[in-house]
Scaffold this motif. Structure first.
Motif, PDB file in Angstrom:
ATOM      1  N   LEU A 184      -4.367   0.387  -8.599  1.00 12.01           N
ATOM      2  CA  LEU A 184      -4.409   1.849  -8.618  1.00 12.01           C
ATOM      3  C   LEU A 184      -5.659   2.296  -9.346  1.00 12.01           C
ATOM      4  O   LEU A 184      -6.228   1.554 -10.152  1.00 12.01           O
ATOM      5  N   LEU A 185      -6.097   3.536  -9.067  1.00 13.16           N
ATOM      6  CA  LEU A 185      -7.235   4.124  -9.766  1.00 13.16           C
ATOM      7  C   LEU A 185      -6.807   5.412 -10.458  1.00 13.16           C
ATOM      8  O   LEU A 185      -6.005   6.184  -9.920  1.00 13.16           O
ATOM      9  N   THR A 195      -4.878   8.694  -9.273  1.00 13.65           N
ATOM     10  CA  THR A 195      -5.507   9.515  -8.236  1.00 13.65           C
ATOM     11  C   THR A 195      -5.696   8.791  -6.914  1.00 13.65           C
ATOM     12  O   THR A 195      -5.941   9.421  -5.881  1.00 13.65           O
ATOM     13  N   TYR A 196      -5.608   7.460  -6.900  1.00 15.57           N
ATOM     14  CA  TYR A 196      -5.878   6.702  -5.668  1.00 15.57           C
ATOM     15  C   TYR A 196      -5.099   5.401  -5.703  1.00 15.57           C
ATOM     16  O   TYR A 196      -4.919   4.800  -6.776  1.00 15.57           O
ATOM     17  N   VAL A 198       0.556   7.836  -6.768  1.00 16.10           N
ATOM     18  CA  VAL A 198      -0.489   8.857  -6.879  1.00 16.10           C
ATOM     19  C   VAL A 198       0.122  10.165  -7.406  1.00 16.10           C
ATOM     20  O   VAL A 198       1.154  10.626  -6.920  1.00 16.10           O
ATOM     21  N   GLY A 199      -0.522  10.710  -8.437  1.00 19.17           N
ATOM     22  CA  GLY A 199      -0.037  11.931  -9.065  1.00 19.17           C
ATOM     23  C   GLY A 199       0.821  11.681 -10.294  1.00 19.17           C
ATOM     24  O   GLY A 199       1.077  12.613 -11.074  1.00 19.17           O
ATOM     25  N   TRP A 215       0.830  -1.199   0.000  1.00 16.27           N
ATOM     26  CA  TRP A 215       0.000   0.000   0.000  1.00 16.27           C
ATOM     27  C   TRP A 215       0.870   1.258   0.000  1.00 16.27           C
ATOM     28  O   TRP A 215       0.631   2.212  -0.749  1.00 16.27           O
ATOM     29  N   GLU A 216       1.914   1.260   0.834  1.00  9.28           N
ATOM     30  CA  GLU A 216       2.800   2.415   0.885  1.00  9.28           C
ATOM     31  C   GLU A 216       3.487   2.648  -0.469  1.00  9.28           C
ATOM     32  O   GLU A 216       3.606   3.790  -0.935  1.00  9.28           O
ATOM     33  N   GLU A 217       3.929   1.561  -1.108  1.00  9.66           N
ATOM     34  CA  GLU A 217       4.586   1.691  -2.402  1.00  9.66           C
ATOM     35  C   GLU A 217       3.608   2.161  -3.475  1.00  9.66           C
ATOM     36  O   GLU A 217       3.968   2.962  -4.351  1.00  9.66           O
TER      37      GLU A 217
END
Length: 499
Positions: free
Chosen positions: A443-444, A436-437, A384-385, A377-379
């Protein structure tokens, strides 16, 4: 005069990527022999049902015999139906299969998959089971006809067999010593695939980066990667699964310097304990493994690294397990496919002393999974971005219909679900999105798609889809073999490097 309808077939595949690729060849062989593929969901209603088995996965034999048992009454009530069993379990058990399931018509091994149509016909004419297990490879599988599963991505086998002697793995005994394909033959197959629209290939071998040991060139694999970079129209190159022992600096340089080799590495670690690695006969230690990862990240900063880990190997102490947790923290894998050790008959580890109690293995497994979930999750949050190019995938987003999204793979192979654009996109096309998420396993990209690039791979998918709609299921389309490799090893099994 009545024209007899062609016989239908169904193939059920278990195990590793090698088996998935072998099943594509079995499909090609049967269709060349006049069979047609049974509709999806036929569940044993085909004229021929083929089990392509695995001897590595837990309870593989029980699963096979359970499925064979469920087919027995159907076969008894359906004259002419045939059942065939191939793959690693067939290579291992041989005559045992027919003894336990006398209604099986054909048993064939990993070295002679090309004989399946002949064996089926012989069993029909002679009205008795045909068991034929070759002890060595009769012909490199890539010479066989193939019915691939996709029009935009393909497995390309570069070697078969394995020269390692890992104590938990029975694969070398079943698939034999490593045999390498000629580089020219590999590149010719890739060029033929690209000519038909394929834009992503995955080089496949039991220990893929050992390629060259059979032909006496230690740098053959890095040279092959660079040669793939020179093939016009080939956008993405991946490989699986490498062994740390054979991961040399020239391979890292080739990955970093070849633009179409993707920033992704799946490299089985198995354990972080030097003591356990020695007992496994893995020819590296924690320092060597982490050193490879450090070099890869220095050369390819955005590389996503994944691995396999076995928990509870015989003799593993709490201190050994803590070393595995330490290695996981240091490596910061994007994903880790974690396995609870279980005995595999025929392997040295199955008879080792100090087998770990199930409850201890389970507790360690849960601790490892919790740690890796946190790291994954951290990776992923670091993505994001970022603006990424995704290759649109087919069938990878189970909720895409409900969420009005599509799914694709980033260059580092992360799965990304993105908002469906107004403009039509097809599997094999490329879209540009902003992440974005992040969740632990995907990922989203919730905003609008920034760009759509229609590709020859998308054209090939569209053409193939139209041809399939116009022809009976299972009829070959006149295309060279093109197919879709599994994006990552599935999270069940032994955790051996060939999973």
């Amino acid at each position: 005069m009545d024209v007899q309808a062609p016989k239908s077939y169904e193939i059920r595949t278990y195990g590793c990527q090698m088996n998935v690729h072998d099943s594509e060849r079995l499909s090609g062989l049967l269709e060349e022999a006049g069979y047609v593929r049974a509709p999806e969901g036929s569940d044993g209603d085909a004229d021929v049902v083929v089990f392509n088995t695995c001897a590595v996965r837990e309870n593989a034999d029980n699963r096979l015999y359970g499925n064979l048992g469920r087919l027995a009454p159907r076969k008894a009530s359906r004259p002419g139906m045939q059942i065939a069993v191939g793959g690693c379990l067939a290579q291992k058990d041989r005559d045992t299969i027919v003894k336990k399931a006398p209604w099986v018509d054909v048993v064939f091994g990993t070295h002679n998959i090309g004989k399946l149509p002949v064996l089926l016909e012989r069993a029909r004419v002679q009205e008795e089971a045909q068991v034929e297990i070759a002890e060595s490879l009769e012909a490199f599988p890539s010479t066989l006809p193939t019915r691939r599963e996709s029009a935009y991505a393909a497995w390309v086998s570069i070697s078969v067999g394995c020269n390692n002697t890992c104590t938990f793995c029975i694969v070398p005994a079943l698939r034999g010593k490593e045999k390498d394909r000629r580089t020219g033959d590999i590149l010719a197959e890739i060029e033929a695939l690209v000519a038909e629209g394929v834009c992503e290939i995955t080089l496949l071998g039991q220990n893929v980066n050992a390629y060259g040991s059979d032909i006496g060139d230690r740098e053959a694999f890095s040279k092959l990667l660079r040669a793939c970079g020179a093939i016009e129209g080939l956008e993405r190159v991946r490989f699986t699964s490498p062994h740390p022992r054979d991961f040399t600096d020239d391979v890292i340089a080739a990955m970093a310097e070849t633009p179409n080799v993707m920033p992704q590495l799946h490299m089985p670690m198995q354990s972080g304990s030097d003591t356990v690695l020695k007992a496994m006969r893995r020819s590296y230690r924690q320092e060597r493994y982490l050193g490879i990862i450090e070099k890869v990240r220095a050369a390819i900063p955005h590389a996503a690294i994944t691995t396999d880990i076995i928990v509870g190997f015989p003799g593993e102490t709490e201190e050994d397990f803590e070393q595995t947790l330490h290695a996981v923290r240091e490596a910061r894998f994007a994903q880790a496919f974690t396995f609870q050790y279980s005995k595999r008959p025929g392997t040295p580890a199955a008879t080792m002393e100090n087998q770990i109690p199930k409850e201890v293995v389970q507790a360690r497994y849960e601790r490892l999974v919790a740690l890796q979930e946190e790291i994954s999750w951290e990776e992923n949050k670091k993505q994001v971005g970022r603006t990424l190019e995704l290759m649109v995938a087919e069938g990878e987003g189970r909720k895409d219909g409900a969420t009005h999204r599509l799914s694709g793979r980033a260059p580092d192979n992360r799965l990304v679900h993105f908002t469906k654009p107004e403009r039509q996109v097809r599997p094999g096309d490329v879209v540009t999105v902003e992440i974005t998420y992040a969740a632990p396993h995907h990922l989203l990209a919730e905003g609008a798609v920034l760009d759509v690039r229609r590709t020859r791979a998308g054209d090939a998918w569209e053409k193939r889809t139209a041809e399939q709609a116009a022809k009976p299921a299972g009829v070959l389309l006149g295309l060279p073999g093109i197919g879709v490799p599994a994006p990552l090893p599935v999270a069940t099994g032994s955790g051996c490097g060939c999973d």
